[in-house]
Design a protein around this motif. Structure first.
Motif, PDB file in Angstrom:
ATOM      1  N   GLY A  16      57.314  93.870  52.813  1.00 18.74           N
ATOM      2  CA  GLY A  16      56.096  94.657  52.683  1.00 18.74           C
ATOM      3  C   GLY A  16      55.499  95.044  54.022  1.00 18.74           C
ATOM      4  N   TRP A  17      56.321  95.031  55.086  1.00 21.89           N
ATOM      5  CA  TRP A  17      55.850  95.365  56.426  1.00 21.89           C
ATOM      6  C   TRP A  17      55.918  96.872  56.633  1.00 21.89           C
ATOM      7  N   LYS A  18      54.780  97.500  56.873  1.00 27.24           N
ATOM      8  CA  LYS A  18      54.775  98.933  57.162  1.00 27.24           C
ATOM      9  C   LYS A  18      55.280  99.200  58.578  1.00 27.24           C
ATOM     10  N   LYS A  19      54.919  98.321  59.520  1.00 28.97           N
ATOM     11  CA  LYS A  19      55.349  98.461  60.909  1.00 28.97           C
ATOM     12  C   LYS A  19      55.578  97.074  61.496  1.00 28.97           C
ATOM     13  N   ALA A  20      56.395  97.021  62.540  1.00 27.55           N
ATOM     14  CA  ALA A  20      56.646  95.744  63.203  1.00 27.55           C
ATOM     15  C   ALA A  20      57.053  95.981  64.643  1.00 27.55           C
ATOM     16  N   HIS A  21      56.788  94.991  65.488  1.00 24.24           N
ATOM     17  CA  HIS A  21      57.338  94.961  66.840  1.00 24.24           C
ATOM     18  C   HIS A  21      58.770  94.455  66.696  1.00 24.24           C
ATOM     19  N   MET A  56      74.059  92.738  70.624  1.00 21.70           N
ATOM     20  CA  MET A  56      74.363  93.645  69.524  1.00 21.70           C
ATOM     21  C   MET A  56      73.129  93.893  68.669  1.00 21.70           C
ATOM     22  N   GLY A  57      72.244  92.889  68.587  1.00 18.87           N
ATOM     23  CA  GLY A  57      70.998  93.067  67.854  1.00 18.87           C
ATOM     24  C   GLY A  57      70.111  94.129  68.487  1.00 18.87           C
ATOM     25  N   ALA A  58      70.208  94.292  69.822  1.00 18.83           N
ATOM     26  CA  ALA A  58      69.466  95.347  70.500  1.00 18.83           C
ATOM     27  C   ALA A  58      70.061  96.713  70.168  1.00 18.83           C
ATOM     28  N   MET A  59      71.383  96.777  70.010  1.00 21.69           N
ATOM     29  CA  MET A  59      72.025  98.017  69.572  1.00 21.69           C
ATOM     30  C   MET A  59      71.575  98.381  68.157  1.00 21.69           C
ATOM     31  N   ILE A  60      71.505  97.367  67.303  1.00 19.74           N
ATOM     32  CA  ILE A  60      71.017  97.576  65.935  1.00 19.74           C
ATOM     33  C   ILE A  60      69.572  98.067  65.981  1.00 19.74           C
ATOM     34  N   SER A  61      68.771  97.475  66.855  1.00 18.94           N
ATOM     35  CA  SER A  61      67.360  97.842  66.976  1.00 18.94           C
ATOM     36  C   SER A  61      67.206  99.289  67.453  1.00 18.94           C
ATOM     37  N   CYS A  62      68.087  99.724  68.359  1.00 11.24           N
ATOM     38  CA  CYS A  62      68.059 101.118  68.815  1.00 11.24           C
ATOM     39  C   CYS A  62      68.334 102.066  67.655  1.00 11.24           C
ATOM     40  N   ALA A 103      64.031 105.214  61.931  1.00 11.32           N
ATOM     41  CA  ALA A 103      62.682 105.142  61.357  1.00 11.32           C
ATOM     42  C   ALA A 103      61.669 104.815  62.451  1.00 11.32           C
ATOM     43  N   PRO A 104      61.446 105.735  63.407  1.00 13.73           N
ATOM     44  CA  PRO A 104      60.546 105.437  64.529  1.00 13.73           C
ATOM     45  C   PRO A 104      59.117 105.126  64.096  1.00 13.73           C
ATOM     46  N   HIS A 105      58.702 105.649  62.950  1.00 12.49           N
ATOM     47  CA  HIS A 105      57.339 105.413  62.470  1.00 12.49           C
ATOM     48  C   HIS A 105      57.134 103.986  61.971  1.00 12.49           C
ATOM     49  N   ARG A 106      58.229 103.228  61.831  1.00  8.31           N
ATOM     50  CA  ARG A 106      58.118 101.845  61.345  1.00  8.31           C
ATOM     51  C   ARG A 106      58.037 100.836  62.492  1.00  8.31           C
ATOM     52  N   LEU A 107      58.160 101.294  63.733  1.00  5.26           N
ATOM     53  CA  LEU A 107      58.152 100.386  64.886  1.00  5.26           C
ATOM     54  C   LEU A 107      56.835 100.480  65.645  1.00  5.26           C
ATOM     55  N   SER A 108      56.199  99.338  65.860  1.00  7.85           N
ATOM     56  CA  SER A 108      55.020  99.283  66.718  1.00  7.85           C
ATOM     57  C   SER A 108      55.440  99.284  68.181  1.00  7.85           C
ATOM     58  N   SER A 109      56.575  98.647  68.472  1.00  6.42           N
ATOM     59  CA  SER A 109      57.148  98.638  69.817  1.00  6.42           C
ATOM     60  C   SER A 109      58.612  98.246  69.696  1.00  6.42           C
ATOM     61  N   LEU A 110      59.356  98.461  70.775  1.00  9.65           N
ATOM     62  CA  LEU A 110      60.781  98.136  70.795  1.00  9.65           C
ATOM     63  C   LEU A 110      61.096  97.406  72.092  1.00  9.65           C
ATOM     64  N   ALA A 111      61.662  96.210  71.987  1.00  7.74           N
ATOM     65  CA  ALA A 111      62.054  95.426  73.158  1.00  7.74           C
ATOM     66  C   ALA A 111      63.542  95.123  73.055  1.00  7.74           C
ATOM     67  N   LEU A 112      64.273  95.346  74.148  1.00 10.88           N
ATOM     68  CA  LEU A 112      65.729  95.193  74.152  1.00 10.88           C
ATOM     69  C   LEU A 112      66.155  94.240  75.261  1.00 10.88           C
ATOM     70  N   LEU A 113      67.087  93.352  74.936  1.00 12.07           N
ATOM     71  CA  LEU A 113      67.578  92.373  75.909  1.00 12.07           C
ATOM     72  C   LEU A 113      69.097  92.357  75.899  1.00 12.07           C
TER      73      LEU A 113
END
Length: 259
Positions: free
Chosen positions: A134-139, A145-151, A157-167
Motif C-alpha cells: 500500500g506504499w504510494k511512494k518510497a525511498h 544488481m539490486g541497484a540495477m533493478i532500482s534503476c 515508475a518515477p512517480h513512485r520514488l521519493s528518492s533513489l540511492a545506488l551502491l
C-alpha cells in the motif's frame, strides 16, 4: 510468514505462482525499500535496518517453522493470503523499512525457466511489492544488481520514488567490463584460488576499491578492515544460499549489464 503474490498486481499477466518473501521493520510515514544484489537475501541489510529504525525486530511478526522446499514447490501457485494488501497508514515521523528476497533466492519462489529472470522483471516485482504494502511512494536503495533493478524501477515508475540511492552499480555498456591487464589477471587468479568467504572477501575489496582508498585510516583502523568485516559476512551468506538455479541468474550479468 509475509509473502507478496507478484502477479496479483500485474494486470494482464498470466499467474506464474511467483511469491516474494519480505520483511518490514519500524513504523512511520517515511517508507524505504531496500533492494539487494545477486544471490543476497533480505538478511544482508541488517546494519542498514538497525541504523534506520533502531531495531531488528520485524514489524510483521516472527518466523514460523517451514519444511525445506524443492524448486518445483517454490514456484508453484499458492493459496491467497488472508489479507492481500497492507493499507498504508500515516503514523508520524518514524521510518518503515521493507527488504525482500528477489525471485530465485532465499524464501521467494524459484521460477525454473531463464525467461523469468531479468532486472526489468525484478523491477516489476519490486513495484508489485510496493502495491502489496500500500506504499504510494518510497525511498529506494539498491545494492549491486539490486541497484540495477532500482534503476529499472525508477525508469518504469518515477512517480513512485521519493528518492533513489545506488551502491556498487554500473551504468551499463561495454565500458563496465574491466581492462585486461596484469592486475586484473592477478585478481582473477587469486579469486579462483580462494576457498573460503574470508579469502574471497580480501580479493573482492581490491576488485571494487583502490589501494589508496582501502589504506585510508578511519578512526583507529583502515577502511580495508571495516569493509572486510562487512564483505566477509555478506559472502558467508552468499556461500550458503546459492540456489540450484543460480546459473540462470548469471544471464543477468551478460545481458542486463550491457543493455
Amino acid at each position: 510468514m509475509p509473502y507478496c503474490e507478484v502477479d496479483r498486481y500485474q494486470a494482464g499477466d498470466k499467474w506464474e505462482g511467483v511469491r516474494l518473501f519480505y520483511r518490514r521493520y519500524g513504523r512511520g510515514a517515511t517508507k524505504v525499500l531496500l533492494v539487494i544484489g545477486l544471490a543476497g537475501t533480505h538478511d544482508s541489510w541488517g546494519p542498514q535496518i538497525r541504523g534506520l529504525t533502531g531495531s531488528m525486530e520485524p514489524a510483521d511478526g516472527g518466523d514460523e517453522p517451514t519444511a525445506a522446499r524443492t524448486d518445483e514447490e517454490a514456484g508453484a501457485p499458492a493459496a491467497a493470503p488472508a489479507t492481500a494488501t497492507v493499507e498504508e497508514e500515516d503514523v508520524g515521523e518514524g521510518i518503515e523499512v521493507c527488504c525482500f528476497d528477489n525471485r530465485g533466492v532465499g524464501r521467494s519462489s524459484i521460477p525454473p525457466h531463464k525467461s523469468y529472470y531479468s532486472t526489468s522483471i525484478m523491477a516489476r516485482d519490486a513495484l508489485a511489492l510496493m502495491d502489496h504494502l500500500g506504499w504510494k511512494k518510497a525511498h529506494v536503495f539498491g545494492h549491486s544488481m539490486g541497484a540495477m533493478i532500482s534503476c529499472k524501477l525508477a525508469a518504469m515508475a518515477p512517480h513512485r520514488l521519493s528518492s533513489l540511492a545506488l551502491l556498487n552499480v554500473t551504468g551499463g555498456g561495454m565500458e563496465c567490463f574491466p581492462k585486461v591487464d596484469a592486475q586484473m589477471l592477478s585478481l582473477a587468479f587469486r579469486f579462483l584460488r580462494a576457498r573460503t568467504p574470508e579469502q574471497r572477501a580480501l580479493v573482492d575489496l581490491e576488485t571494487h576499491y583502490t589501494k589508496e582508498y582501502l589504506d585510508e585510516e578511519v578512526g583507529s583502523c583502515t577502511r580495508r578492515a571495516i569493509l572486510y568485516k562487512v564483505n566477509a559476512i555478506y559472502l558467508h551468506g552468499v556461500f550458503i544460499i546459492l540456489p540450484a538455479s543460480f546459473t540462470v541468474c548469471i544471464r543477468l550479468i551478460f545481458l542486463d549489464y550491457i543493455c
